[in-house]
Design a protein around this motif. Sequence first.
Motif, short mmCIF file in Angstrom:
data_model
loop_
_atom_site.label_atom_id
_atom_site.label_comp_id
_atom_site.label_asym_id
_atom_site.label_seq_id
_atom_site.Cartn_x
_atom_site.Cartn_y
_atom_site.Cartn_z
N LEU A 42 0.83 -1.21 0.00
CA LEU A 42 0.00 0.00 0.00
C LEU A 42 0.87 1.26 0.00
CD1 LEU A 42 -2.97 1.18 0.39
CD2 LEU A 42 -2.31 1.42 2.79
N LEU A 43 1.91 1.24 0.82
CA LEU A 43 2.75 2.43 0.98
C LEU A 43 3.83 2.53 -0.09
CD1 LEU A 43 3.27 2.29 4.85
CD2 LEU A 43 1.60 3.64 3.60
N GLY A 44 4.06 1.44 -0.80
CA GLY A 44 5.12 1.44 -1.79
C GLY A 44 6.51 1.49 -1.18
N VAL A 45 6.69 0.84 -0.02
CA VAL A 45 8.02 0.80 0.61
C VAL A 45 8.47 -0.65 0.73
CG1 VAL A 45 7.63 2.90 1.92
CG2 VAL A 45 7.08 0.70 2.95
N THR A 46 9.78 -0.85 0.85
CA THR A 46 10.28 -2.21 0.98
C THR A 46 10.67 -2.52 2.42
OG1 THR A 46 12.46 -1.41 0.39
CG2 THR A 46 11.14 -2.37 -1.36
N ASP A 47 10.79 -1.48 3.23
CA ASP A 47 11.20 -1.71 4.60
C ASP A 47 10.15 -1.13 5.54
OD1 ASP A 47 13.00 -2.62 6.57
OD2 ASP A 47 13.63 -0.56 6.93
N LEU A 48 9.74 -1.95 6.51
CA LEU A 48 8.70 -1.53 7.44
C LEU A 48 9.06 -2.10 8.81
CD1 LEU A 48 5.75 -0.22 7.39
CD2 LEU A 48 4.94 -2.57 7.38
#
Length: 571
Positions: free
Chosen positions: A308-314
């Motif tokens: 959803l956020l378009g990130v690879t690290d969370l």
Amino acid sequence: MRVSQLLIPTLREDPGEAETVSHRLMLRAGMIRKVAAGIYTYLPLGLRVIRKIERIIREEMDRAGAQELLMPIASPAELWRETGRWDFYGKELLRFQDRHERDFCLGPTHEEVITDLIRREVRSYRQLPLNCYQIQTKFRDEIRPRFGLMRGREFIMKDAYSFDKDEEGARLSYQKMYDAYVRIFTRCGLTFRPVEADTGLIGGTSSHEFMVLAETGEETIVYAEHGTYAANVERAEVLPPKETSTEAPRPLRKLPTPGARTVEEVTAMLKTTPQRLVKTLLYTTPKEPVAVLVRGDRAVNDIKVKTLLGVTDLQLADQETVMTLTGAPIGFAGPIGLKRVRLVADHEVKALRNFVVGGNEADTHYVDANWDRDVTIERWADLRNASAGDPSPRGDGTLRVARGIEVGHVFMLGTKYSKAMRATFLDPEGKECVAVMGCYGIGVGRTAAAAIEQNYDAKGIIWPVPIAPVHIHLLALSQSAQVSDIASSLYTSLIQSGIEVLWDDRDERAGVKFNDADLIGAPYQLIIGDKGLAQGTVEFKLRKDGTVTRLAPDQVLKHAQTLPLDSSRAR
RNA sequence: CGGGGCGUAGCGCAGCCCGGUAGCGCACCGCGUUCGGGACGCGGGUGUCGGAGGUUCAAAUCCUCUCGCCCCGACCA
């Protein structure tokens, strides 16, 4: 094979390091030994199982039109830099330098190497489709190797890569592999289920995992009880709720909840249920902090949030960050009045009215909160893990949950690698096209371990016949001349008719031999002792249920030849 | 990566607090008895106490560093 001459170091006691059934039993049965964390030697019996599985894989891959080749275990950094994975793959990629200080890595998978080969050798659409596979050792520097062969750092894998001239061809190649995998795991005698899966580090457009169903599995899957839908929870979609609460909104109130941090504590103190609480989880991303809202009894699905956020690290925010963002210690975060943080929420909580949220203040929660009036959410989406009782996203019933061991994974890759590495060919019009790829893996050692997780009892392993290290474990109970003679002649005649026999000819007590045979787990035991011979019989025993058939020695060969020793390739 | 724990004979472990002879069970070797569900007797110790440094008359034991391994955590708001 004679036990007296083979390296089969069985262990009477449980090794301290082993947790899971398969790890413990493989060590005790003398099939594997650890060399370093996540790195094992396969001893003769263990290797035989590995070879059996490999043989089934080869037969089915060949039958599906794939061709075997063998790529190197070390590969140069340049190839990995072309696709960006030299940086992206992270610490799992074991890197080293040669004497000229050139960067190399041990291959954790081989998309780059095979794509490099194909782009050099394939010029024309006439050369496609192509499906190449290998069975080879891989190295992934796992954060935490465990469970023996189940999650090693070094492991044997079958990996295949298909190249097609278009999407349609790629789908066909994918389907062929899917079907081959169904045959392979069926022939291995496993209870398994293909499920829709996330594509993870490999990337691509869609994929299925082949899960061996076992309590000890590391993966959670959901499936429609009476339908066809099945998926890894990482991937399983959750439909938005059908009904919205019709309660009349009540005024927002702020209540003291001293010391209540967990959902259980808060709901107990406020005399409500987790279903009426919205928990607020704060995450940090490379871009900005994010608050994710889900119902109190649900689990956030990281992958869905990342997508959803378009990130690879969370990462879940640490104590300090939570304090800075909410002004309260961990346990009291809520969406009301939260600033400098993006708010996203699972669509399930949209249906709630008069719910509980954290107060952004130590020892405080809000009750009777409501959307729009008290909180505005930036994005609503499917952000939680599916759980038992949810409706199937395909509309075919209700979902159930099970544990599985991932033994195979098929991916539709699309052009991710072929585009990055310019693996192109000329179509009939002379136009340059990018090859459409698929890749397909099977963990060979993990398949062996999974077979044990599914087939064992208090005494030891009970191998499925097609992957057992041997068919028959022949126990010569004494060293007497008559026992030795009969054992020797039966051994010879069985071997000559193509049956695999492990002959326990050691000068050991009967009990030791029985126990070792049960531990090692050959599907059939042929027991020859003075007692039986006095009545002119030997015993044929099934490891699975202990059923004993008494036979005259000269009937043994005939009896053995009627056994289903291999689920034949010609099906 | 964070937290916890463990490295003593081939394996499983005790000894460490409170410094002074390295021990138990299994395995192993020899002899004898036994011999259809992990036998028994007698005799045998096979050890860089993970490694390095330090304290001390003396270190498995105390201190520092280091290496290896195992477990837990990646939903707690």
